[in-house]
Design a protein around this motif. Structure first.
Motif, PDB file in Angstrom:
ATOM      1  N   GLY A 210       1.024  24.554 -10.426  1.00  0.00           N
ATOM      2  CA  GLY A 210       0.045  24.731 -11.485  1.00  0.00           C
ATOM      3  C   GLY A 210       0.159  23.639 -12.514  1.00  0.00           C
ATOM      4  N   ARG A 211      -0.726  23.686 -13.500  1.00  0.00           N
ATOM      5  CA  ARG A 211      -0.701  22.753 -14.620  1.00  0.00           C
ATOM      6  C   ARG A 211      -0.925  23.555 -15.896  1.00  0.00           C
ATOM      7  NH1 ARG A 211      -0.533  17.596 -12.703  1.00  0.00           N
ATOM      8  NH2 ARG A 211      -0.503  16.890 -14.889  1.00  0.00           N
ATOM      9  N   THR A 212      -0.237  23.168 -16.955  1.00  0.00           N
ATOM     10  CA  THR A 212      -0.351  23.929 -18.196  1.00  0.00           C
ATOM     11  C   THR A 212      -1.720  23.770 -18.849  1.00  0.00           C
ATOM     12  OG1 THR A 212       0.633  22.130 -19.498  1.00  0.00           O
ATOM     13  CG2 THR A 212       2.126  23.817 -18.612  1.00  0.00           C
ATOM     14  N   SER A 213      -2.515  22.828 -18.384  1.00  0.00           N
ATOM     15  CA  SER A 213      -3.898  22.739 -18.864  1.00  0.00           C
ATOM     16  C   SER A 213      -4.712  23.952 -18.428  1.00  0.00           C
ATOM     17  CB  SER A 213      -4.555  21.451 -18.361  1.00  0.00           C
ATOM     18  OG  SER A 213      -4.452  21.347 -16.953  1.00  0.00           O
ATOM     19  N   ASP A 214      -4.199  24.720 -17.460  1.00  0.00           N
ATOM     20  CA  ASP A 214      -4.881  25.925 -16.996  1.00  0.00           C
ATOM     21  C   ASP A 214      -4.444  27.182 -17.742  1.00  0.00           C
ATOM     22  OD1 ASP A 214      -6.345  24.528 -15.061  1.00  0.00           O
ATOM     23  OD2 ASP A 214      -4.701  24.658 -13.616  1.00  0.00           O
ATOM     24  N   LEU A 215      -3.565  27.046 -18.716  1.00  0.00           N
ATOM     25  CA  LEU A 215      -3.172  28.203 -19.515  1.00  0.00           C
ATOM     26  C   LEU A 215      -4.391  28.803 -20.210  1.00  0.00           C
ATOM     27  CD1 LEU A 215       0.083  26.862 -21.228  1.00  0.00           C
ATOM     28  CD2 LEU A 215      -0.033  28.845 -19.701  1.00  0.00           C
ATOM     29  N   ILE A 216      -4.474  30.124 -20.217  1.00  0.00           N
ATOM     30  CA  ILE A 216      -5.531  30.800 -20.968  1.00  0.00           C
ATOM     31  C   ILE A 216      -5.266  30.650 -22.461  1.00  0.00           C
ATOM     32  CG2 ILE A 216      -6.633  33.024 -21.425  1.00  0.00           C
ATOM     33  CD1 ILE A 216      -5.835  33.813 -18.537  1.00  0.00           C
ATOM     34  N   PHE A 217      -4.014  30.865 -22.856  1.00  0.00           N
ATOM     35  CA  PHE A 217      -3.587  30.687 -24.244  1.00  0.00           C
ATOM     36  C   PHE A 217      -2.576  29.540 -24.269  1.00  0.00           C
ATOM     37  CE2 PHE A 217      -4.563  35.188 -23.549  1.00  0.00           C
ATOM     38  CZ  PHE A 217      -5.612  35.355 -24.456  1.00  0.00           C
ATOM     39  N   SER A 218      -2.961  28.419 -24.860  1.00  0.00           N
ATOM     40  CA  SER A 218      -2.126  27.221 -24.888  1.00  0.00           C
ATOM     41  C   SER A 218      -0.883  27.450 -25.737  1.00  0.00           C
ATOM     42  CB  SER A 218      -2.927  26.055 -25.456  1.00  0.00           C
ATOM     43  OG  SER A 218      -3.234  26.296 -26.824  1.00  0.00           O
ATOM     44  N   VAL A 219       0.046  26.505 -25.666  1.00  0.00           N
ATOM     45  CA  VAL A 219       1.263  26.612 -26.477  1.00  0.00           C
ATOM     46  C   VAL A 219       0.934  26.761 -27.959  1.00  0.00           C
ATOM     47  CG1 VAL A 219       3.347  25.394 -27.236  1.00  0.00           C
ATOM     48  CG2 VAL A 219       2.742  25.446 -24.794  1.00  0.00           C
ATOM     49  N   PRO A 220       0.091  25.897 -28.562  1.00  0.00           N
ATOM     50  CA  PRO A 220      -0.197  26.091 -29.988  1.00  0.00           C
ATOM     51  C   PRO A 220      -0.940  27.388 -30.288  1.00  0.00           C
ATOM     52  CG  PRO A 220      -1.539  24.316 -29.075  1.00  0.00           C
ATOM     53  CD  PRO A 220      -0.507  24.653 -28.051  1.00  0.00           C
ATOM     54  N   GLU A 221      -1.766  27.856 -29.352  1.00  0.00           N
ATOM     55  CA  GLU A 221      -2.443  29.129 -29.599  1.00  0.00           C
ATOM     56  C   GLU A 221      -1.463  30.294 -29.525  1.00  0.00           C
ATOM     57  OE1 GLU A 221      -6.449  31.688 -28.496  1.00  0.00           O
ATOM     58  OE2 GLU A 221      -6.037  29.830 -27.395  1.00  0.00           O
ATOM     59  N   LEU A 222      -0.469  30.202 -28.650  1.00  0.00           N
ATOM     60  CA  LEU A 222       0.554  31.247 -28.611  1.00  0.00           C
ATOM     61  C   LEU A 222       1.329  31.298 -29.919  1.00  0.00           C
ATOM     62  CD1 LEU A 222       1.931  30.825 -24.976  1.00  0.00           C
ATOM     63  CD2 LEU A 222       0.517  32.701 -25.856  1.00  0.00           C
ATOM     64  N   VAL A 223       1.648  30.128 -30.481  1.00  0.00           N
ATOM     65  CA  VAL A 223       2.309  30.101 -31.783  1.00  0.00           C
ATOM     66  C   VAL A 223       1.438  30.797 -32.820  1.00  0.00           C
ATOM     67  CG1 VAL A 223       3.128  28.610 -33.658  1.00  0.00           C
ATOM     68  CG2 VAL A 223       3.658  28.031 -31.272  1.00  0.00           C
ATOM     69  N   ALA A 224       0.144  30.510 -32.796  1.00  0.00           N
ATOM     70  CA  ALA A 224      -0.774  31.123 -33.755  1.00  0.00           C
ATOM     71  C   ALA A 224      -0.862  32.630 -33.559  1.00  0.00           C
ATOM     72  CB  ALA A 224      -2.152  30.489 -33.626  1.00  0.00           C
ATOM     73  N   ARG A 225      -1.028  33.064 -32.316  1.00  0.00           N
ATOM     74  CA  ARG A 225      -1.192  34.500 -32.040  1.00  0.00           C
ATOM     75  C   ARG A 225       0.075  35.282 -32.390  1.00  0.00           C
ATOM     76  NH1 ARG A 225      -5.995  36.653 -29.296  1.00  0.00           N
ATOM     77  NH2 ARG A 225      -7.245  34.849 -28.693  1.00  0.00           N
ATOM     78  N   LEU A 226       1.230  34.766 -32.005  1.00  0.00           N
ATOM     79  CA  LEU A 226       2.473  35.473 -32.290  1.00  0.00           C
ATOM     80  C   LEU A 226       2.775  35.472 -33.783  1.00  0.00           C
ATOM     81  CD1 LEU A 226       4.641  34.150 -29.322  1.00  0.00           C
ATOM     82  CD2 LEU A 226       3.833  36.493 -29.620  1.00  0.00           C
ATOM     83  N   SER A 227       2.592  34.321 -34.429  1.00  0.00           N
ATOM     84  CA  SER A 227       2.942  34.221 -35.850  1.00  0.00           C
ATOM     85  C   SER A 227       1.984  34.999 -36.734  1.00  0.00           C
ATOM     86  CB  SER A 227       2.999  32.753 -36.290  1.00  0.00           C
ATOM     87  OG  SER A 227       1.701  32.175 -36.357  1.00  0.00           O
ATOM     88  N   ALA A 228       0.845  35.401 -36.193  1.00  0.00           N
ATOM     89  CA  ALA A 228      -0.062  36.262 -36.950  1.00  0.00           C
ATOM     90  C   ALA A 228       0.497  37.675 -37.091  1.00  0.00           C
ATOM     91  CB  ALA A 228      -1.431  36.310 -36.275  1.00  0.00           C
ATOM     92  N   VAL A 229       1.464  38.011 -36.222  1.00  0.00           N
ATOM     93  CA  VAL A 229       2.048  39.353 -36.223  1.00  0.00           C
ATOM     94  C   VAL A 229       3.452  39.360 -36.813  1.00  0.00           C
ATOM     95  CG1 VAL A 229       2.768  41.271 -34.748  1.00  0.00           C
ATOM     96  CG2 VAL A 229       0.667  40.002 -34.216  1.00  0.00           C
ATOM     97  N   LEU A 230       4.229  38.326 -36.507  1.00  0.00           N
ATOM     98  CA  LEU A 230       5.634  38.322 -36.886  1.00  0.00           C
ATOM     99  C   LEU A 230       6.086  36.907 -37.221  1.00  0.00           C
ATOM    100  CD1 LEU A 230       6.938  37.087 -34.087  1.00  0.00           C
ATOM    101  CD2 LEU A 230       6.684  39.423 -33.310  1.00  0.00           C
TER     102      LEU A 230
END
Length: 279
Positions: A210-230
């Motif tokens: 695979g390639r990480t360009s196929d991620l549904i939620f990219s690395v920076p978006e994961l940081v954003a989504r997680l940090s919105a909660v904790l």
């Protein structure tokens, strides 16, 4: 920059040689591989001009988990479209999150005991937090990443899926079920940090690509989504998800058995090799 854990000591890896950080810094930084993350910016500034003349050859077998004691480990499920498809599930609208317990971490080589008959592989890019993150926008997500490493989210599927409620965190946290390594690579080392190839093989047979360009939620978006909660803490790990090709989705199903060699490769980082052994 590449940093590693060599026999429980923090090292810089330069041209396949290791520079002991505590010694080279005159004690400015300790030998503890985990202690560097709260001082990540300071460490990076020092490392950029460090005298590498004292770097020495080392044995890859002596490398251990590069981030050995994170405060938090996050696992992201169904983060590749092809993996969601093989699981027969709709694409998530928010990241499915679970944890892997710290005791599951191990280094980039060695034996891993099989606790059951349905142990599955999952190659994953792992992101390491380098700055505290709380309510971080996606556009600033990469600014909070110290580096990237290779990981396996090994999973005992029977334990993971037995009900009435699934036990993801338990099924993915047996000893050795969180291999990481061989080292941490800082984001600027990649030609495109958002498009990195990853693959997994068993006994030389390709299982996942695979390639990480196929991620549904990219690395920076994961940081954003997680940090919105904790609050994300320096040294935390995010296992970002796995592409299609897991054993439990095959027909017939295929799982790891005694004597199997599992290889995990991520472009720009390197390869991990593990042998699975009967418990």
């Amino acid at each position: 920059m590449r940093i590693a854990n060599l026999r429980d000591r923090l090292v810089l890896v330069v041209d396949d040689r290791a520079l002991d950080v505590e010694s080279a810094s005159g004690g400015l930084f300790s030998s503890d591989p985990q202690a560097i993350y709260p001082r990540w910016q300071e460490f990076g500034e020092w490392a950029a001009s460090a005298d590498i003349s004292r770097a020495q050859d080392f044995d890859l077998a002596d490398l251990r988990a590069p981030v050995p004691a994170p405060a938090q480990i996050f696992g992201i499920g169904l983060n590749y479209r092809d993996h969601a498809a093989e699981a027969g599930l709709d694409l998530p609208t928010s990241p499915p999150v679970f944890t892997k317990f710290v005791s599951s971490l191990t280094g980039p080589s060695g034996d891993i005991a099989l606790p059951g008959l349905t142990v599955d592989w999952e190659v994953e890019l792992v992101a390491v937090i380098g700055r505290p993150a709380r309510n971080v926008p996606t556009s600033q997500g990469w600014e909070h990443i110290a580096g990237l490493t290779a990981g396996q989210d090994l999973s005992e599927r029977t334990v993971q899926l037995e009900g009435p409620a699934p036990q993801f965190s338990l099924g993915k946290s047996f000893p050795g079920f969180g291999p990481t390594g061989p080292w941490i690579v800082t984001p600027e080392e990649f030609s495109n940090r958002d498009d990195i190839a990853l693959s997994c093989g068993v006994n030389g047979e390709s299982m996942q690509k695979g390639r990480t360009s196929d991620l549904i939620f990219s690395v920076p978006e994961l940081v954003a989504r997680l940090s919105a909660v904790l609050l994300l803490l320096p040294g935390d790990l995010i296992f970002t998800g796995t592409p299609a090709g897991v054993g439990g989705a095959r027909n017939p199903k295929r799982f790891l058995t005694d004597g199997d060699e599992l290889t995990t490769t991520i472009e720009g980082i390197g390869t991990m090799r593990h042998r699975l052994v009967a418990a």
